[in-house]
Design a protein around this motif. Sequence first.
Motif, mmCIF file in Angstrom:
data_model
loop_
_atom_site.group_PDB
_atom_site.id
_atom_site.type_symbol
_atom_site.label_atom_id
_atom_site.label_comp_id
_atom_site.label_asym_id
_atom_site.label_seq_id
_atom_site.Cartn_x
_atom_site.Cartn_y
_atom_site.Cartn_z
ATOM 1 N N ILE A 1 0.864 -1.191 0.000
ATOM 2 C CA ILE A 1 0.000 0.000 0.000
ATOM 3 C C ILE A 1 0.892 1.231 0.000
ATOM 4 C CG2 ILE A 1 -1.743 1.277 1.313
ATOM 5 C CD1 ILE A 1 -2.711 -1.436 2.392
ATOM 6 N N TYR A 2 0.668 2.131 -0.949
ATOM 7 C CA TYR A 2 1.624 3.223 -1.140
ATOM 8 C C TYR A 2 0.950 4.494 -1.635
ATOM 9 C CZ TYR A 2 1.041 2.748 -6.156
ATOM 10 O OH TYR A 2 0.484 2.754 -7.410
ATOM 11 N N TYR A 3 1.673 5.590 -1.474
ATOM 12 C CA TYR A 3 1.324 6.842 -2.141
ATOM 13 C C TYR A 3 2.506 7.274 -2.990
ATOM 14 C CZ TYR A 3 0.672 11.650 -3.346
ATOM 15 O OH TYR A 3 0.591 12.796 -4.079
ATOM 16 N N SER A 4 2.243 7.736 -4.190
ATOM 17 C CA SER A 4 3.290 8.227 -5.082
ATOM 18 C C SER A 4 2.778 9.442 -5.834
ATOM 19 C CB SER A 4 3.687 7.135 -6.078
ATOM 20 O OG SER A 4 4.763 7.538 -6.896
ATOM 21 N N SER A 5 3.551 10.515 -5.815
ATOM 22 C CA SER A 5 3.123 11.707 -6.552
ATOM 23 C C SER A 5 3.665 11.731 -7.974
ATOM 24 C CB SER A 5 3.528 12.987 -5.810
ATOM 25 O OG SER A 5 4.922 13.013 -5.589
ATOM 26 N N THR A 6 4.957 11.387 -8.132
ATOM 27 C CA THR A 6 5.549 11.495 -9.474
ATOM 28 C C THR A 6 6.033 10.161 -10.037
ATOM 29 O OG1 THR A 6 7.723 12.066 -8.547
ATOM 30 C CG2 THR A 6 6.232 13.892 -9.081
ATOM 31 N N GLY A 7 5.871 9.077 -9.302
ATOM 32 C CA GLY A 7 6.134 7.761 -9.869
ATOM 33 C C GLY A 7 7.199 6.919 -9.196
ATOM 34 N N THR A 8 8.062 7.519 -8.378
ATOM 35 C CA THR A 8 9.133 6.735 -7.759
ATOM 36 C C THR A 8 8.578 5.681 -6.817
ATOM 37 O OG1 THR A 8 10.711 8.558 -7.920
ATOM 38 C CG2 THR A 8 11.188 6.849 -6.306
ATOM 39 N N PRO B 1 -5.258 19.258 -4.053
ATOM 40 C CA PRO B 1 -6.170 19.928 -4.978
ATOM 41 C C PRO B 1 -5.656 19.884 -6.409
ATOM 42 C CG PRO B 1 -4.966 21.532 -3.663
ATOM 43 C CD PRO B 1 -4.648 20.184 -3.088
ATOM 44 N N ALA B 2 -6.577 19.970 -7.347
ATOM 45 C CA ALA B 2 -6.233 19.851 -8.767
ATOM 46 C C ALA B 2 -5.193 20.868 -9.193
ATOM 47 C CB ALA B 2 -7.500 19.996 -9.612
ATOM 48 N N SER C 1 0.294 22.011 -11.239
ATOM 49 C CA SER C 1 1.473 22.888 -11.206
ATOM 50 C C SER C 1 2.780 22.128 -11.426
ATOM 51 C CB SER C 1 1.551 23.616 -9.864
ATOM 52 O OG SER C 1 1.869 22.711 -8.808
ATOM 53 N N ASN C 2 2.742 20.799 -11.397
ATOM 54 C CA ASN C 2 3.931 19.967 -11.554
ATOM 55 C C ASN C 2 3.651 18.954 -12.666
ATOM 56 O OD1 ASN C 2 5.700 17.651 -11.221
ATOM 57 N ND2 ASN C 2 6.277 18.462 -9.221
ATOM 58 N N ALA C 3 4.374 19.069 -13.763
ATOM 59 C CA ALA C 3 4.095 18.223 -14.926
ATOM 60 C C ALA C 3 4.228 16.738 -14.609
ATOM 61 C CB ALA C 3 5.023 18.599 -16.078
ATOM 62 N N ALA C 4 5.269 16.376 -13.866
ATOM 63 C CA ALA C 4 5.482 14.963 -13.541
ATOM 64 C C ALA C 4 4.357 14.432 -12.649
ATOM 65 C CB ALA C 4 6.837 14.771 -12.867
ATOM 66 N N TRP C 5 3.937 15.255 -11.703
ATOM 67 C CA TRP C 5 2.837 14.878 -10.807
ATOM 68 C C TRP C 5 1.552 14.695 -11.612
ATOM 69 C CZ3 TRP C 5 1.586 18.241 -5.853
ATOM 70 C CH2 TRP C 5 0.708 17.551 -5.020
ATOM 71 N N SER C 6 1.264 15.639 -12.478
ATOM 72 C CA SER C 6 0.058 15.586 -13.294
ATOM 73 C C SER C 6 0.053 14.356 -14.198
ATOM 74 C CB SER C 6 -0.060 16.857 -14.133
ATOM 75 O OG SER C 6 -1.242 16.850 -14.903
ATOM 76 N N GLN C 7 1.195 14.075 -14.812
ATOM 77 C CA GLN C 7 1.289 12.922 -15.707
ATOM 78 C C GLN C 7 1.091 11.616 -14.939
ATOM 79 O OE1 GLN C 7 5.101 13.447 -17.590
ATOM 80 N NE2 GLN C 7 4.445 15.286 -18.694
ATOM 81 N N HIS C 8 1.724 11.533 -13.756
ATOM 82 C CA HIS C 8 1.589 10.299 -12.976
ATOM 83 C C HIS C 8 0.161 10.133 -12.449
ATOM 84 C CE1 HIS C 8 2.770 6.890 -10.573
ATOM 85 N NE2 HIS C 8 2.232 7.442 -9.511
ATOM 86 N N PHE C 9 -0.450 11.217 -12.043
ATOM 87 C CA PHE C 9 -1.836 11.152 -11.571
ATOM 88 C C PHE C 9 -2.749 10.622 -12.674
ATOM 89 C CE2 PHE C 9 -6.050 13.114 -11.245
ATOM 90 C CZ PHE C 9 -6.457 12.617 -10.013
ATOM 91 N N ASP C 10 -2.593 11.150 -13.884
ATOM 92 C CA ASP C 10 -3.430 10.715 -15.004
ATOM 93 C C ASP C 10 -3.175 9.243 -15.357
ATOM 94 O OD1 ASP C 10 -4.659 13.185 -15.232
ATOM 95 O OD2 ASP C 10 -3.300 13.902 -16.793
ATOM 96 N N ALA C 11 -1.897 8.841 -15.262
ATOM 97 C CA ALA C 11 -1.537 7.479 -15.652
ATOM 98 C C ALA C 11 -2.028 6.429 -14.662
ATOM 99 C CB ALA C 11 -0.023 7.374 -15.819
ATOM 100 N N THR C 12 -2.213 6.822 -13.403
ATOM 101 C CA THR C 12 -2.547 5.831 -12.365
ATOM 102 C C THR C 12 -3.913 6.050 -11.719
ATOM 103 O OG1 THR C 12 -1.449 7.129 -10.619
ATOM 104 C CG2 THR C 12 -0.096 5.523 -11.826
ATOM 105 N N LYS C 13 -4.685 6.994 -12.209
ATOM 106 C CA LYS C 13 -5.931 7.352 -11.525
ATOM 107 C C LYS C 13 -6.947 6.214 -11.486
ATOM 108 C CE LYS C 13 -7.794 9.665 -15.653
ATOM 109 N NZ LYS C 13 -8.187 10.999 -16.198
ATOM 110 N N ASN C 14 -6.816 5.245 -12.379
ATOM 111 C CA ASN C 14 -7.765 4.138 -12.394
ATOM 112 C C ASN C 14 -7.240 2.882 -11.713
ATOM 113 O OD1 ASN C 14 -9.749 5.601 -13.838
ATOM 114 N ND2 ASN C 14 -8.683 5.185 -15.761
#
Length: 201
Positions: A9-16, A45-46, A51-64
Amino acid sequence: MAQVKLSVIYYSSTGTLHAMAQRAAQAGEKAGAEVRLRQVAELAPAEAIASNAAWSQHFDATKNEPKATADDVVWADAVLFGSPTRYGNVASQLKQFLDTLGPQWAQGQLADKVYAGFTASQTAHGGQESTLLALYNTIHHFGGIIAAPGYTDPLKFSDGNPYGVSHVTGANNNAPLGDAEYAALDHMTERVVKVAGKLSA
């Protein structure tokens, strides 16, 4: 001997931490465990994410991807928690998930399981050890059994963290995991599964 049930069980903002969690899940399966890989829900918050491209990309890639629930901890014989460092502490997203486990804690459903953790920060002295120790404060309250890797294998002298597994992402937050981190994740996961197997035998 019954098959060990392992939740990662984990949290990741940018993928590491996502990559570390995936490796731990793979190691758990290789060690013979039944594995659940679960991401905790994003709380930021959205506008912060955007505001962080890597964060946004990782959020979109893993949101499901499957999100962690209390049942993923109750179900497990062993749990690996992963969090990036946040000022030397556990990220609020994972901490919020832990804080929702009060009903299960009150019923003793989180006790007598095997736990360990993994983390990452931009710098070598960026709070990795304190983040893991802060995480383990919660495990003590659970009545859990912490199976940190210590120096139970010579490879720990390469990754250098007896409290769990950690990775330095660098100033740009994008340094990939290397052989030392992969070996450390494999070793810690195998150790946790082994200890949990002995307890459930």
